[in-house]
Motif scaffolding. Sequence first.
Motif, mmCIF file in Angstrom:
data_model
loop_
_atom_site.group_PDB
_atom_site.id
_atom_site.type_symbol
_atom_site.label_atom_id
_atom_site.label_comp_id
_atom_site.label_asym_id
_atom_site.label_seq_id
_atom_site.Cartn_x
_atom_site.Cartn_y
_atom_site.Cartn_z
ATOM 1 N N ASN A 139 17.888 33.904 30.919
ATOM 2 C CA ASN A 139 16.748 33.046 31.287
ATOM 3 C C ASN A 139 17.206 31.651 31.708
ATOM 4 O O ASN A 139 16.493 30.679 31.564
ATOM 5 C CB ASN A 139 15.764 32.949 30.125
ATOM 6 C CG ASN A 139 16.405 32.346 28.874
ATOM 7 O OD1 ASN A 139 17.595 32.048 28.862
ATOM 8 N ND2 ASN A 139 15.613 32.174 27.832
ATOM 9 N N LYS A 140 18.455 31.574 32.206
ATOM 10 C CA LYS A 140 19.022 30.279 32.568
ATOM 11 C C LYS A 140 18.301 29.651 33.758
ATOM 12 O O LYS A 140 18.100 28.447 33.825
ATOM 13 C CB LYS A 140 20.506 30.438 32.894
ATOM 14 C CG LYS A 140 21.236 29.129 33.098
ATOM 15 C CD LYS A 140 22.696 29.339 33.474
ATOM 16 C CE LYS A 140 23.445 30.110 32.427
ATOM 17 N NZ LYS A 140 24.891 30.214 32.757
ATOM 18 N N TYR A 141 17.910 30.488 34.737
ATOM 19 C CA TYR A 141 17.238 30.003 35.939
ATOM 20 C C TYR A 141 15.902 30.726 36.098
ATOM 21 O O TYR A 141 15.742 31.863 35.656
ATOM 22 C CB TYR A 141 18.098 30.254 37.188
ATOM 23 C CG TYR A 141 19.488 29.676 37.080
ATOM 24 C CD1 TYR A 141 19.713 28.312 37.224
ATOM 25 C CD2 TYR A 141 20.585 30.501 36.816
ATOM 26 C CE1 TYR A 141 20.994 27.777 37.111
ATOM 27 C CE2 TYR A 141 21.865 29.983 36.694
ATOM 28 C CZ TYR A 141 22.058 28.617 36.848
ATOM 29 O OH TYR A 141 23.315 28.089 36.727
ATOM 30 N N GLU A 142 14.972 30.066 36.771
ATOM 31 C CA GLU A 142 13.702 30.707 37.103
ATOM 32 C C GLU A 142 13.108 30.019 38.323
ATOM 33 O O GLU A 142 13.390 28.842 38.596
ATOM 34 C CB GLU A 142 12.720 30.633 35.935
ATOM 35 C CG GLU A 142 12.281 29.229 35.551
ATOM 36 C CD GLU A 142 11.340 29.225 34.358
ATOM 37 O OE1 GLU A 142 10.310 28.529 34.443
ATOM 38 O OE2 GLU A 142 11.641 29.910 33.354
ATOM 39 N N LEU A 143 12.316 30.768 39.072
ATOM 40 C CA LEU A 143 11.642 30.177 40.227
ATOM 41 C C LEU A 143 10.613 29.160 39.758
ATOM 42 O O LEU A 143 9.903 29.392 38.780
ATOM 43 C CB LEU A 143 10.960 31.257 41.064
ATOM 44 C CG LEU A 143 11.871 32.264 41.775
ATOM 45 C CD1 LEU A 143 11.026 33.265 42.548
ATOM 46 C CD2 LEU A 143 12.861 31.572 42.699
ATOM 47 N N ILE A 168 20.311 36.340 38.634
ATOM 48 C CA ILE A 168 18.880 36.636 38.614
ATOM 49 C C ILE A 168 18.440 36.904 37.172
ATOM 50 O O ILE A 168 19.136 37.582 36.420
ATOM 51 C CB ILE A 168 18.573 37.835 39.531
ATOM 52 C CG1 ILE A 168 18.791 37.414 40.997
ATOM 53 C CG2 ILE A 168 17.163 38.357 39.327
ATOM 54 C CD1 ILE A 168 18.688 38.547 41.989
ATOM 55 N N PRO A 169 17.304 36.365 36.766
ATOM 56 C CA PRO A 169 16.846 36.507 35.372
ATOM 57 C C PRO A 169 16.738 37.962 34.934
ATOM 58 O O PRO A 169 16.431 38.861 35.732
ATOM 59 C CB PRO A 169 15.478 35.828 35.373
ATOM 60 C CG PRO A 169 15.521 34.877 36.517
ATOM 61 C CD PRO A 169 16.377 35.535 37.558
ATOM 62 N N SER A 170 16.966 38.179 33.653
ATOM 63 C CA SER A 170 16.874 39.532 33.102
ATOM 64 C C SER A 170 15.463 40.079 33.219
ATOM 65 O O SER A 170 15.266 41.296 33.315
ATOM 66 C CB SER A 170 17.322 39.533 31.643
ATOM 67 O OG SER A 170 16.609 38.571 30.887
ATOM 68 N N SER A 171 14.467 39.201 33.253
ATOM 69 C CA SER A 171 13.083 39.657 33.404
ATOM 70 C C SER A 171 12.844 40.322 34.746
ATOM 71 O O SER A 171 11.866 41.063 34.923
ATOM 72 C CB SER A 171 12.120 38.479 33.233
ATOM 73 O OG SER A 171 12.413 37.452 34.171
#
Length: 465
Positions: free
Chosen positions: A242-246, A232-235
């Motif tokens: 930030n490897k993956y994002e919705l 899950i992103p650090s944000s």
Amino acid sequence: MKKSLFLLVLAATVLTACDSILDIDDPTTTVSSNQVYSSTEGIRTAVTGLYTANFLNYMMIYQNLDYYYSYFSDDLKAANSNFSEYYQSNYSPSSSFILNIWQNSYRAIFHSNDFITRIDGTTLIPEAERNQYVGEALWFRAFYYLTLINTFGDVPLVLTTDVGTNATLPRTPIADINAQIIKDLEQSIELQANSTNPKTRITRDASIALLARAYLYQEQWQKALETANLLIPSSDGGLGGNKYELETPEKVFISNSKEQILQNNMEGYSGTGTYRGYTLVGSYLFIPSTATVNYFLSDELIAEFQKVPDDQRWKWIGSSVNSGQTYYYPYKYKNKTTPSSANDYEYHSVLRLAEQYLIRSEANAQLNNIPNAVSDINIIRRRAGLEPLSASISQADLLRAIETERRKEFFAEQGHRWFDIRRTGRIDAVMEATSYKLWNSYKSLLPIPQQEINRNKNLTQNTGY
């Protein structure tokens, strides 16, 4: 040379012509498996064979989870009476498709076992490359065992290529198979510590994602949330950077989607098309307006969506009017031919980030960490354009809300709905609420194929069949 060698690998290691993968004869081919694995090119081509066999010729696509397991659940129906056994839950031990699930899963497992055995200790390829390949094979084995035990319950645990031993194995308790699944995935993660393969190959992240799912299914809540947190992103409080994002719903299933952790490029599949930038499952489940309706989403699923008309995931549902009646069908994959632009290519989704948020949410809910659980489900709801849930929601209502979000997020995708209602103990209530299921509680497990019982006197049938 490369194509012919690949076919020989399949002939030598997949053994798909056998009546039972637990009772197989030695392969007879013009080139033996030993020869295939005796060169660098042969080993690398064998890896290609491992992927092609698993993604295209076993259960994940051709005998696909998206398609038939949606029948088993309450998400998909069929107009064709040939499929009534599946969508009505009227299962038979003599069913050819249930036999296919069993045999194709064990073919995949045998293929992984054989591959691991044959490249163990080889010096024909660098150690890091060999570790990567073993990690990939372990992932496949874990994936199929996770599918098998959530379909049949106790099943034989096959970890060797010894034909005599495999042919008479009894059913192994689920607890022991679950332990092997965890062991395989943990080893896969360790072996792939530095993997940088594209998303169409199994990487450390794909093994982490499947491990999080395995922990969730085993109700190891703390381990499930900690493992999902790695992606899950650090944000959003995770450790995945930030490897993956919705993505927006329109972009979830395209080839360059940042939400995808593992996806399959079907190009080269020897079906009825090229599958360059489009998927077989999309072709199966698409209903042109002029076509006879064969497959359609259940009234129960559509009713869930109709409760919230603004849900952006309506874009994943198509509709067709046939003989004056409106039918809804899965429309996650929209390409039926190769798009003009590579930016519009679609790949088949196997693992994606949305599942990791919902794993972390459910695990936190089970641990009564309600604010954290609500935060994660609201991330998924925001992507769908929905109002956030209140942090004052009760644990019971939150768990039901998570079930609903998982259903709407993953309908007709990787068998999630069937596995979810089984593992949460909700299957009887869900199935009995439908108008078309011939349901009894024992049907939460499919029957062991009678052909397999006839061949192996140590196998027993599931209760009720």
